[in-house]
Design a protein around this motif. Structure first.
Motif, PDB file in Angstrom:
ATOM      1  N   ASN A   4      77.640  97.201  37.815  1.00 51.75           N
ATOM      2  CA  ASN A   4      76.688  96.178  37.393  1.00 51.75           C
ATOM      3  C   ASN A   4      76.944  94.879  38.141  1.00 51.75           C
ATOM      4  OD1 ASN A   4      75.443  97.817  35.396  1.00 51.75           O
ATOM      5  ND2 ASN A   4      77.186  97.434  34.035  1.00 51.75           N
ATOM      6  N   PHE A   5      75.884  94.316  38.715  1.00 52.73           N
ATOM      7  CA  PHE A   5      75.991  93.078  39.479  1.00 52.73           C
ATOM      8  C   PHE A   5      75.004  92.055  38.929  1.00 52.73           C
ATOM      9  CE2 PHE A   5      77.375  96.457  42.226  1.00 52.73           C
ATOM     10  CZ  PHE A   5      78.385  95.927  43.007  1.00 52.73           C
ATOM     11  N   ALA A   6      75.449  90.809  38.868  1.00 45.28           N
ATOM     12  CA  ALA A   6      74.556  89.695  38.577  1.00 45.28           C
ATOM     13  C   ALA A   6      74.536  88.810  39.817  1.00 45.28           C
ATOM     14  CB  ALA A   6      75.046  88.895  37.372  1.00 45.28           C
ATOM     15  N   VAL A   7      73.349  88.526  40.324  1.00 48.38           N
ATOM     16  CA  VAL A   7      73.213  87.693  41.515  1.00 48.38           C
ATOM     17  C   VAL A   7      72.478  86.425  41.125  1.00 48.38           C
ATOM     18  CG1 VAL A   7      72.317  87.540  43.869  1.00 48.38           C
ATOM     19  CG2 VAL A   7      73.143  89.741  42.989  1.00 48.38           C
ATOM     20  N   PHE A   8      73.159  85.286  41.265  1.00 46.60           N
ATOM     21  CA  PHE A   8      72.584  83.992  40.923  1.00 46.60           C
ATOM     22  C   PHE A   8      72.224  83.238  42.201  1.00 46.60           C
ATOM     23  CE2 PHE A   8      75.560  84.033  36.998  1.00 46.60           C
ATOM     24  CZ  PHE A   8      74.697  84.903  36.348  1.00 46.60           C
ATOM     25  N   GLY A   9      70.962  82.888  42.336  1.00 45.92           N
ATOM     26  CA  GLY A   9      70.499  82.203  43.540  1.00 45.92           C
ATOM     27  C   GLY A   9      69.888  83.217  44.488  1.00 45.92           C
ATOM     28  N   LEU A  10      68.574  83.128  44.691  1.00 47.22           N
ATOM     29  CA  LEU A  10      67.871  84.170  45.446  1.00 47.22           C
ATOM     30  C   LEU A  10      67.266  83.643  46.740  1.00 47.22           C
ATOM     31  CD1 LEU A  10      66.116  85.921  42.423  1.00 47.22           C
ATOM     32  CD2 LEU A  10      68.336  86.457  43.462  1.00 47.22           C
ATOM     33  N   GLY A  11      68.051  82.834  47.452  1.00 51.83           N
ATOM     34  CA  GLY A  11      67.667  82.436  48.806  1.00 51.83           C
ATOM     35  C   GLY A  11      67.850  83.619  49.741  1.00 51.83           C
ATOM     36  N   ARG A  12      67.942  83.358  51.045  1.00 52.79           N
ATOM     37  CA  ARG A  12      68.065  84.462  52.005  1.00 52.79           C
ATOM     38  C   ARG A  12      69.291  85.322  51.735  1.00 52.79           C
ATOM     39  NH1 ARG A  12      67.635  81.566  57.704  1.00 52.79           N
ATOM     40  NH2 ARG A  12      68.888  80.066  56.533  1.00 52.79           N
ATOM     41  N   ILE A  71      77.766  87.452  41.689  1.00 52.04           N
ATOM     42  CA  ILE A  71      77.653  86.931  43.052  1.00 52.04           C
ATOM     43  C   ILE A  71      76.793  85.672  43.002  1.00 52.04           C
ATOM     44  CG2 ILE A  71      76.855  87.406  45.403  1.00 52.04           C
ATOM     45  CD1 ILE A  71      77.291  90.396  44.775  1.00 52.04           C
ATOM     46  N   ILE A  72      77.386  84.560  43.407  1.00 50.26           N
ATOM     47  CA  ILE A  72      76.713  83.266  43.330  1.00 50.26           C
ATOM     48  C   ILE A  72      76.260  82.864  44.726  1.00 50.26           C
ATOM     49  CG2 ILE A  72      76.966  80.839  42.676  1.00 50.26           C
ATOM     50  CD1 ILE A  72      79.100  81.827  40.643  1.00 50.26           C
ATOM     51  N   GLY A  73      74.951  82.964  44.939  1.00 52.12           N
ATOM     52  CA  GLY A  73      74.395  82.681  46.262  1.00 52.12           C
ATOM     53  C   GLY A  73      73.780  81.300  46.363  1.00 52.12           C
ATOM     54  N   ILE A  74      74.144  80.406  45.448  1.00 50.48           N
ATOM     55  CA  ILE A  74      73.620  79.037  45.480  1.00 50.48           C
ATOM     56  C   ILE A  74      74.419  78.256  46.509  1.00 50.48           C
ATOM     57  CG2 ILE A  74      73.111  76.990  44.101  1.00 50.48           C
ATOM     58  CD1 ILE A  74      73.483  78.819  41.595  1.00 50.48           C
ATOM     59  N   GLY A  75      73.836  78.045  47.677  1.00 57.82           N
ATOM     60  CA  GLY A  75      74.604  77.384  48.728  1.00 57.82           C
ATOM     61  C   GLY A  75      74.167  75.967  49.009  1.00 57.82           C
ATOM     62  N   ASN A  76      72.878  75.654  48.763  1.00 61.34           N
ATOM     63  CA  ASN A  76      72.364  74.342  49.146  1.00 61.34           C
ATOM     64  C   ASN A  76      72.473  73.306  48.031  1.00 61.34           C
ATOM     65  OD1 ASN A  76      70.510  75.494  47.477  1.00 61.34           O
ATOM     66  ND2 ASN A  76      68.718  75.085  48.757  1.00 61.34           N
ATOM     67  N   ASN A  77      72.979  73.687  46.885  1.00 60.66           N
ATOM     68  CA  ASN A  77      73.192  72.761  45.774  1.00 60.66           C
ATOM     69  C   ASN A  77      74.638  72.910  45.326  1.00 60.66           C
ATOM     70  OD1 ASN A  77      73.340  71.447  43.253  1.00 60.66           O
ATOM     71  ND2 ASN A  77      71.180  71.860  42.814  1.00 60.66           N
TER      72      ASN A  77
END
Length: 220
Positions: A4-12, A71-77
């Motif tokens: 099970n994966f949770a991905v936060f932030g859906l940019g590229r 997985i936290i993909g929030i990179g620009n904030n």
């Protein structure tokens, strides 16, 4: 085995992670504060949600501790990335992987609890340059700052029709051959007496320095 994966932030980066996990038939929750990115992945992810992951109540509702990876993909904030990482760990997240855009952001993310920090843009540039500067390395995965797993094509006739004992890759370069690809056939447990043919692709593990030296030797 499904995880099970949770991905936060859906940019590229986040979108790519979600699509890759879904293609691998894993369970994926995709979350973003914006409606557009969420709608884009509604038919891809197992579950989607429009939410602000800086809100502690949101993470509680998601039962963040039930996921194998967050997985936290929030990179620009930076603020959102740091706060989401910290709250995820406080809520009991098992493994948090956070995206960083700068080394300073990476250090902060590690300090607030990220189990692993990734730098997609930096690593992509590193990969491109490495491939441009070498002639025979088809692919590689760096295991650390000093060691790598690499696929190298044999293009030097002087190395062919010899076995692994004679070639002495470990003694010369510190490299261990863990697979040999010959055409469509792959030998995943090569023996010391197995011979190498022209255009075979060797999968080796060892020092990055040794891989570079072998690549240079093949170029001569």
């Amino acid at each position: 085995m499904k995880k099970n994966f949770a991905v936060f932030g859906l940019g590229r980066f986040g979108e790519s992670v979600v699509r890759t996990l879904a293609a691998a038939q894993q369970e994926v929750l995709a979350v973003d504060i914006q409606e557009g990115p969420v709608n884009k992945l509604m038919d891809v992810a197992t579950q989607t949600m429009i939410a602000d992951t800086r809100d502690e109540a949101v993470l509680k509702e998601l039962n963040i501790d039930s996921f194998d990876y967050v997985i936290i993909g929030i990179g620009n904030n930076m603020e959102a990335s740091i706060l989401t990482t910290m709250l995820s760990k406080e809520q009991g997240a098992k493994h948090v992987i956070a995206k960083a855009e700068t080394s300073d952001q990476g250090r902060v993310l590690e300090r607030v609890g990220a189990d692993k920090v990734v730098f997609p843009e930096r690593d992509m540039g590193h990969t491109i340059v490495r491939k441009l500067l070498t002639n025979h390395i088809l692919n590689f995965i760096d295991l650390s700052d000093e060691y790598t797993l690499a696929a190298i094509e044999i293009t030097d006739d002087s190395l062919t029709n010899q076995n692994l004992i004679d070639l002495k890759f470990r003694k010369r370069y510190g490299l261990t051959v863990i697979a040999i690809k010959h055409g469509a056939d792959i030998n995943v447990s090569p023996q010391p007496t197995d011979t190498i043919a022209l255009h075979d692709v060797l999968t080796v593990v060892g020092p990055i320095k040794g891989v570079r030296e072998l690549d240079a030797a093949l170029t001569k």
